[in-house]
Design a protein around this motif. Structure first.
Motif, PDB file in Angstrom:
ATOM      1  N   GLY A  83       0.711  -1.205  -0.042  1.00 58.70           N
ATOM      2  CA  GLY A  83       0.031  -0.053   0.063  1.00 58.70           C
ATOM      3  C   GLY A  83       0.722   1.190  -0.135  1.00 58.70           C
ATOM      4  O   GLY A  83       2.176   1.343   0.423  1.00 58.70           O
ATOM      5  N   THR A  84       0.349   2.409  -0.414  1.00 51.74           N
ATOM      6  CA  THR A  84       0.937   3.740  -0.449  1.00 51.74           C
ATOM      7  C   THR A  84      -0.229   4.608   0.044  1.00 51.74           C
ATOM      8  O   THR A  84      -0.735   5.578  -0.843  1.00 51.74           O
ATOM      9  CB  THR A  84       1.537   4.102  -1.905  1.00 51.74           C
ATOM     10  OG1 THR A  84       0.193   3.888  -2.877  1.00 51.74           O
ATOM     11  CG2 THR A  84       2.612   3.263  -2.221  1.00 51.74           C
ATOM     12  N   PRO A  85      -0.602   4.652   1.375  1.00 48.98           N
ATOM     13  CA  PRO A  85      -1.573   5.220   1.951  1.00 48.98           C
ATOM     14  C   PRO A  85      -1.206   6.944   1.964  1.00 48.98           C
ATOM     15  O   PRO A  85       0.018   7.056   1.780  1.00 48.98           O
ATOM     16  CB  PRO A  85      -1.853   4.646   3.472  1.00 48.98           C
ATOM     17  CG  PRO A  85      -0.599   4.127   3.779  1.00 48.98           C
ATOM     18  CD  PRO A  85       0.054   3.699   2.475  1.00 48.98           C
ATOM     19  N   GLN A  86      -2.120   7.649   2.317  1.00 51.30           N
ATOM     20  CA  GLN A  86      -1.793   8.979   2.547  1.00 51.30           C
ATOM     21  C   GLN A  86      -0.850   9.291   3.704  1.00 51.30           C
ATOM     22  O   GLN A  86      -1.214   8.570   4.873  1.00 51.30           O
ATOM     23  CB  GLN A  86      -3.179   9.936   2.654  1.00 51.30           C
ATOM     24  CG  GLN A  86      -2.856  11.246   2.638  1.00 51.30           C
ATOM     25  CD  GLN A  86      -4.192  11.968   2.659  1.00 51.30           C
ATOM     26  OE1 GLN A  86      -5.152  11.569   2.283  1.00 51.30           O
ATOM     27  NE2 GLN A  86      -4.106  13.363   3.044  1.00 51.30           N
ATOM     28  N   MET A  91      -0.412  15.522   2.197  1.00 50.71           N
ATOM     29  CA  MET A  91      -1.371  15.235   1.227  1.00 50.71           C
ATOM     30  C   MET A  91      -0.303  14.198   0.332  1.00 50.71           C
ATOM     31  O   MET A  91      -1.163  13.365  -0.474  1.00 50.71           O
ATOM     32  CB  MET A  91      -1.674  16.113   0.240  1.00 50.71           C
ATOM     33  CG  MET A  91      -2.453  17.306   0.721  1.00 50.71           C
ATOM     34  SD  MET A  91      -4.227  16.560   0.868  1.00 50.71           S
ATOM     35  CE  MET A  91      -5.251  18.005   0.723  1.00 50.71           C
ATOM     36  N   ALA A  92       0.718  13.790   0.478  1.00 49.12           N
ATOM     37  CA  ALA A  92       1.575  13.270  -0.058  1.00 49.12           C
ATOM     38  C   ALA A  92       1.406  11.406   0.251  1.00 49.12           C
ATOM     39  O   ALA A  92       1.026  11.241   1.410  1.00 49.12           O
ATOM     40  CB  ALA A  92       3.118  13.536   0.034  1.00 49.12           C
ATOM     41  N   ALA A  93       2.025  10.567  -0.555  1.00 49.82           N
ATOM     42  CA  ALA A  93       2.040   9.213  -0.387  1.00 49.82           C
ATOM     43  C   ALA A  93       2.971   8.874   0.491  1.00 49.82           C
ATOM     44  O   ALA A  93       3.946   9.150   0.404  1.00 49.82           O
ATOM     45  CB  ALA A  93       1.780   8.454  -1.544  1.00 49.82           C
ATOM     46  N   ASP A  94       2.577   7.862   1.359  1.00 47.72           N
ATOM     47  CA  ASP A  94       3.736   7.377   2.294  1.00 47.72           C
ATOM     48  C   ASP A  94       4.360   6.332   1.656  1.00 47.72           C
ATOM     49  O   ASP A  94       3.603   5.117   1.361  1.00 47.72           O
ATOM     50  CB  ASP A  94       3.013   6.914   3.508  1.00 47.72           C
ATOM     51  CG  ASP A  94       4.083   6.272   4.408  1.00 47.72           C
ATOM     52  OD1 ASP A  94       4.929   6.070   4.190  1.00 47.72           O
ATOM     53  OD2 ASP A  94       3.494   5.893   5.764  1.00 47.72           O
ATOM     54  N   MET A  95       5.687   6.330   1.459  1.00 46.58           N
ATOM     55  CA  MET A  95       6.280   5.360   0.614  1.00 46.58           C
ATOM     56  C   MET A  95       7.141   4.400   1.618  1.00 46.58           C
ATOM     57  O   MET A  95       7.927   3.567   0.994  1.00 46.58           O
ATOM     58  CB  MET A  95       7.403   6.055  -0.351  1.00 46.58           C
ATOM     59  CG  MET A  95       6.713   7.030  -1.204  1.00 46.58           C
ATOM     60  SD  MET A  95       5.561   6.154  -2.198  1.00 46.58           S
ATOM     61  CE  MET A  95       6.396   5.132  -3.244  1.00 46.58           C
ATOM     62  N   THR A  96       6.882   4.186   2.754  1.00 43.42           N
ATOM     63  CA  THR A  96       7.471   3.539   3.800  1.00 43.42           C
ATOM     64  C   THR A  96       7.477   2.068   3.375  1.00 43.42           C
ATOM     65  O   THR A  96       8.805   1.404   3.312  1.00 43.42           O
ATOM     66  CB  THR A  96       6.818   3.636   5.180  1.00 43.42           C
ATOM     67  OG1 THR A  96       6.695   5.076   5.453  1.00 43.42           O
ATOM     68  CG2 THR A  96       7.723   2.916   6.179  1.00 43.42           C
TER      69      THR A  96
END
Ligand code: UGA
Length: 434
Positions: A83-86, A91-96
């Motif tokens: 997943g790439t949640p907010q 507003m950006a995507a979480d790339m963790t």
């Protein structure tokens, strides 16, 4: 061919089963032990039509699920489906999760392996990950990275996985293209699926552009809905009429409480945030308006209830639907649950029923009252809200449910109930934009 699928959520789990159905040896990996245990027992950890039979067919045979990343070592192709949640506070995507997935498989990549991103990511991510792969893998190991965005819809995930309407392959080598054409050979041959071969940034952008277009289409019709309400027009007729124009098309022109889910809302926000980073904020400024129109629909329904009941404190409201759309148990950013929650926080006594999403809804909003049937939810209600268009709700007999409510008022947040039948049974029917 051996395939690894990293991340077994709505996308990855179905993709893994779909790959097994295409005949490959597949291992699905996730850090979530409960999810893996459920999948390994051929039981779906979330509701998705047609998914469980596929699991039952292949688990124990060519499909396995594990939390041990070492088991990806034999794989020729590694699909990244996390997943790439907010991000919190942005507003950006979480790339963790994407970065962690790459780091977790890195030590096990064999020579010639192809890593294929499917997650929805900010443009530029694929190149960054490719650089990292080439930097970190030993010199004698040749690995490649491609991007193959996924367009499946929840509720139709199995169908969309096995019969996608197009395949987009972002590649940097002929070899990567050949491998991916090989993976999807059956689909391409049998369904004549269009294949778009392109570079990495285009493949990443196709996905967010498609979701932005869909979100814009929905918000467009919801903006028309606002005008229709003021002007005394009917947005459903307007949608039918403009939808007859092939260039416009009737799909995704259903006005109502708007879009939700784990994709459209966060994707338009992440896309805008990324455009800002690239110095192109103005190009996507309209997406902020798309978002605003969408969120306004939720407030509007709360206001309709307030107006109808002349206040909310202590008033009894039944909410039919909690999932963000029918045939799903997903409540992420669900308009139905957001409206139910807002009514509750404004003092109303809210009773919610959904055929599949009750457990997920209770986790997100534990303080709502969850009824175990439609009948229990609507009992003594002063207003009934129809917010997720499950077939079960569309098929309700207005005369029968009318027997136990305190007041026969229904707000159809999806504009799809039979208006005449409700009115004939003595209900006050209120749609959105009509
Ligand atoms: C969406 C896209 O449709 C998929 O192509 C994409 O792969 C997916 O996001 C993703 O990025 O993973 P999904 O979130 O499953 O799929 O749901 P949609 O069917 O697109 O519906 C999204 C929302 O829009 C729902 O809340 C639905 O109720 C709402 N909607 C849809 C409307 O309000 N009006 C419409 O006319 C259509």
């Amino acid at each position: 061919m051996r395939i690894a699928v990293i991340g077994t959520g709505y996308l990855g789990a179905v993709h893994a089963a779909g790959m097994a159905e295409l005949g490959y040896e597949v291992v699905g990996v996730d850090v979530d032990e409960a999810k893996i245990e459920s999948l390994q027992n051929a039981s779906m950890p979330f509701y998705e039509p047609d998914f469980e039979p596929l699991l039952r067919k292949h688990v124990g045979d060519r499909l396995t699920f594990t939390t041990d990343f070492a088991e990806v070592a034999d794989a020729d192709v590694h699909f990244i489906c996390v997943g790439t949640p907010q991000q919190h506070g942005s507003m950006a995507a979480d790339m963790t999760y994407v970065d962690a997935a790459i780091d977790s498989i890195l030590p096990f990549l064999k020579d010639g392996a192809l890593v294929v991103g499917k997650s929805t990511v900010p443009v530029g991510t694929a190149q960054r990950l490719a650089d990292r792969l080439h930097e970190v893998t030993p010199r004698d190991i040749d690995v490649d990275l491609a991007w193959n965005p996924e367009f499946l819809r929840e509720g139709f995930a199995v169908e969309d996985t096995l019969h996608p309407d197009r395949l987009v392959l972002g590649v940097t080598s002929d070899r990567a293209e050949d491998i991916l054409r090989g993976v999807y050979a059956k689909t391409i041959e049998e369904d004549n699926t269009p294949v778009v071969i392109t570079n990495l940034p285009t493949a990443e952008l196709v996905k967010v552009a498609a979701n932005s277009f869909l979100a814009t289409k929905i918000s467009f019709i919801n903006a028309m809905s606002e005008i229709c309400e003021i002007a005394g027009a009917d947005v459903t007729k307007l949608a039918d009429a403009i939808g007859h124009d092939n260039r416009i098309g009737r799909k995704f022109l259903n006005a109502g409480v708007g879009f939700g889910g784990g994709c459209l809302p966060k994707d338009i926000r992440a896309f805008s945030a990324r455009a800002g980073e690239l110095g192109a904020a103005a190009s996507l400024a309209f997406l902020a308006e798309v978002d605003a129109i969408n969120l306004r629909r939720r407030e509007h329904v709360v206001e309709m209830v307030r107006r109808e009941l002349d206040g909310l404190a202590g008033r009894r409201v039944a909410v039919l639907g909690a999932a963000f759309k029918p045939n799903s148990d997903d409540v992420r950013d669900s308009p139905a649950l957001a409206i139910a929650g807002q009514l509750h926080l404004s003092g109303a006594q809210v009773s919610v029923y959904d055929p599949k999403a009750m457990a997920n809804a209770a986790k997100v909003f534990p303080t709502l009252n969850y009824a175990d049937s439609v009948e229990a939810a609507v009992k003594d209600a002063e207003v009934v809200l129809h917010l997720t268009e499950w077939t079960d709700f569309r098929e309700l007999d207005p005369a029968v449910i009318g027997e136990s409510v305190a007041s026969k008022v229904i707000i159809d947040g999806r504009n799809c109930l039979d208006v005449d039948a409700y009115r004939a049974a003595g209900w006050t029917y209120l749609g959105l934009g009509r």
